[in-house]
Scaffold this active site. Sequence first.
Site, PDB file in Angstrom:
ATOM      1  N   LEU A  60      18.975 -25.535  11.408  1.00  0.00           N
ATOM      2  CA  LEU A  60      20.003 -24.960  10.540  1.00  0.00           C
ATOM      3  C   LEU A  60      19.447 -24.539   9.187  1.00  0.00           C
ATOM      4  O   LEU A  60      20.150 -23.945   8.379  1.00  0.00           O
ATOM      5  CB  LEU A  60      21.156 -25.952  10.363  1.00  0.00           C
ATOM      6  CG  LEU A  60      21.951 -26.280  11.641  1.00  0.00           C
ATOM      7  CD1 LEU A  60      23.072 -27.247  11.330  1.00  0.00           C
ATOM      8  CD2 LEU A  60      22.486 -25.022  12.304  1.00  0.00           C
ATOM      9  N   ARG A  61      18.191 -24.881   8.915  1.00  0.00           N
ATOM     10  CA  ARG A  61      17.424 -24.382   7.769  1.00  0.00           C
ATOM     11  C   ARG A  61      17.857 -24.890   6.400  1.00  0.00           C
ATOM     12  O   ARG A  61      17.154 -24.673   5.417  1.00  0.00           O
ATOM     13  CB  ARG A  61      17.433 -22.845   7.754  1.00  0.00           C
ATOM     14  CG  ARG A  61      16.887 -22.185   9.010  1.00  0.00           C
ATOM     15  CD  ARG A  61      15.488 -22.597   9.308  1.00  0.00           C
ATOM     16  NE  ARG A  61      14.857 -21.771  10.346  1.00  0.00           N
ATOM     17  CZ  ARG A  61      13.754 -22.111  10.988  1.00  0.00           C
ATOM     18  NH1 ARG A  61      13.166 -23.262  10.706  1.00  0.00           N
ATOM     19  NH2 ARG A  61      13.234 -21.326  11.909  1.00  0.00           N
ATOM     20  N   ASP A 149       9.609 -32.265  14.690  1.00  0.00           N
ATOM     21  CA  ASP A 149       9.607 -30.954  15.329  1.00  0.00           C
ATOM     22  C   ASP A 149       9.281 -29.841  14.339  1.00  0.00           C
ATOM     23  O   ASP A 149       9.756 -29.830  13.205  1.00  0.00           O
ATOM     24  CB  ASP A 149      10.957 -30.657  15.977  1.00  0.00           C
ATOM     25  CG  ASP A 149      10.914 -29.369  16.779  1.00  0.00           C
ATOM     26  OD1 ASP A 149      10.197 -29.340  17.792  1.00  0.00           O
ATOM     27  OD2 ASP A 149      11.563 -28.389  16.376  1.00  0.00           O
ATOM     28  N   ASP A 302      16.689 -24.595  20.729  1.00  0.00           N
ATOM     29  CA  ASP A 302      15.648 -24.477  19.697  1.00  0.00           C
ATOM     30  C   ASP A 302      15.955 -23.274  18.812  1.00  0.00           C
ATOM     31  O   ASP A 302      15.051 -22.539  18.394  1.00  0.00           O
ATOM     32  CB  ASP A 302      14.263 -24.361  20.322  1.00  0.00           C
ATOM     33  CG  ASP A 302      13.137 -24.614  19.311  1.00  0.00           C
ATOM     34  OD1 ASP A 302      13.442 -25.030  18.165  1.00  0.00           O
ATOM     35  OD2 ASP A 302      11.959 -24.387  19.653  1.00  0.00           O
ATOM     36  N   HIS A 306      14.969 -16.640  11.351  1.00  0.00           N
ATOM     37  CA  HIS A 306      14.126 -16.316  10.199  1.00  0.00           C
ATOM     38  C   HIS A 306      14.701 -15.098   9.484  1.00  0.00           C
ATOM     39  O   HIS A 306      15.493 -14.342  10.056  1.00  0.00           O
ATOM     40  CB  HIS A 306      12.690 -16.013  10.633  1.00  0.00           C
ATOM     41  CG  HIS A 306      11.943 -17.207  11.131  1.00  0.00           C
ATOM     42  ND1 HIS A 306      11.486 -18.195  10.290  1.00  0.00           N
ATOM     43  CD2 HIS A 306      11.599 -17.592  12.382  1.00  0.00           C
ATOM     44  CE1 HIS A 306      10.882 -19.124  11.001  1.00  0.00           C
ATOM     45  NE2 HIS A 306      10.936 -18.788  12.276  1.00  0.00           N
TER      46      HIS A 306
END
Length: 347
Positions: A60-61, A149, A302, A306
């Site tokens: 989710l950044r 991860d 996954d 970006h």
Amino acid sequence: MKILIKNGLVIDPANKVNEIKDIYIDGGKIVSAFDEKDAEIIDAKGLIVAPGLVDMHVHLREPGFEYKETIATGTAAAAKGGFTSVACMPNTNPVIDNEAVVAFVKDKAAKEGAVNVYPIGAITKGQKGQELAEAGKLKAAGAVALSDDGRPVESAGMMRKALIYSSGFDMPVISHCEVMSLVDGGVMNEGYYSTYLGLRGIPDAAEEVMVSRDVILSEETGVPVHIAHISTKGSAEIIRQAKKRGVKVTCETCPHYFSLTDAAVVGYDTNAKMNPPLRTDEDVAAIKAAIKDGTVDAIATDHAPHHIDEKQVEFDYAANGIVGLETALSLGISCLVNEGVITIPEL
């Protein structure tokens, strides 16, 4: 508010339901029946009605990389794809390796999230592989598992300690299996297409050597380990044989590993750059076989978005990652169910 969903094929594997039924919802809860007057009616004829999906592996950044994705946008994508719960990986900035960052993610998700969000804490502090994060405190704060991860735990000794330490808190360990010395600057699968395109390849062994290591560590310690995003025929076979021996190993794969091959890189398409890389037709067939026979325990997306500027560059410099929340179910249906690999309830 009352909602009636009529004529849908209701699939609920947990309760062994697989039939056409009507669903009555009153005040946000499913009820046995009600007076249909004033109810919103949804005709689901020809459609599937199912419990919300769960994705155990998303990025989710947030915090730190909000220019790529936020908890608000990522969970909106999850809801769009049919997911009502997601577990988010810790490779944020700062890393989710302490109670404060776990609390931030949970608070942000409660305020802005469209679905349930379950944070995954880091195995090691800063994901640097040098010092274990405090699993007990992470769990108390609300983390549901541990993973580095995005980076492998390269030290076998550190991974062994992590398995033993985490078991005291009943915290699952999710392993990103990648031997960096074998990756050696590679940017796609090593094989015909890497040679054709003149790109440095990543051998299957970069994944499989570490899958073997973590299976051995799990077998030796008796502690379960979960292997993230398997992509090769060899990884599937290592895990299959380990399960036959009674090793407490589980694994996941991703939709792109049963729907795409390294041929997608032709044209230097950076949308097809990810980690692990897309593999061959033989690997795709092996992953499907592993899903069919139960070697693969779960499909996870996954989901790794970006910024466009990180993809619109030369292939060598492009970021690894592909989105998946909005396409996972349709890919599962088209590539697994429609091809007879598994049934809709199994999916």
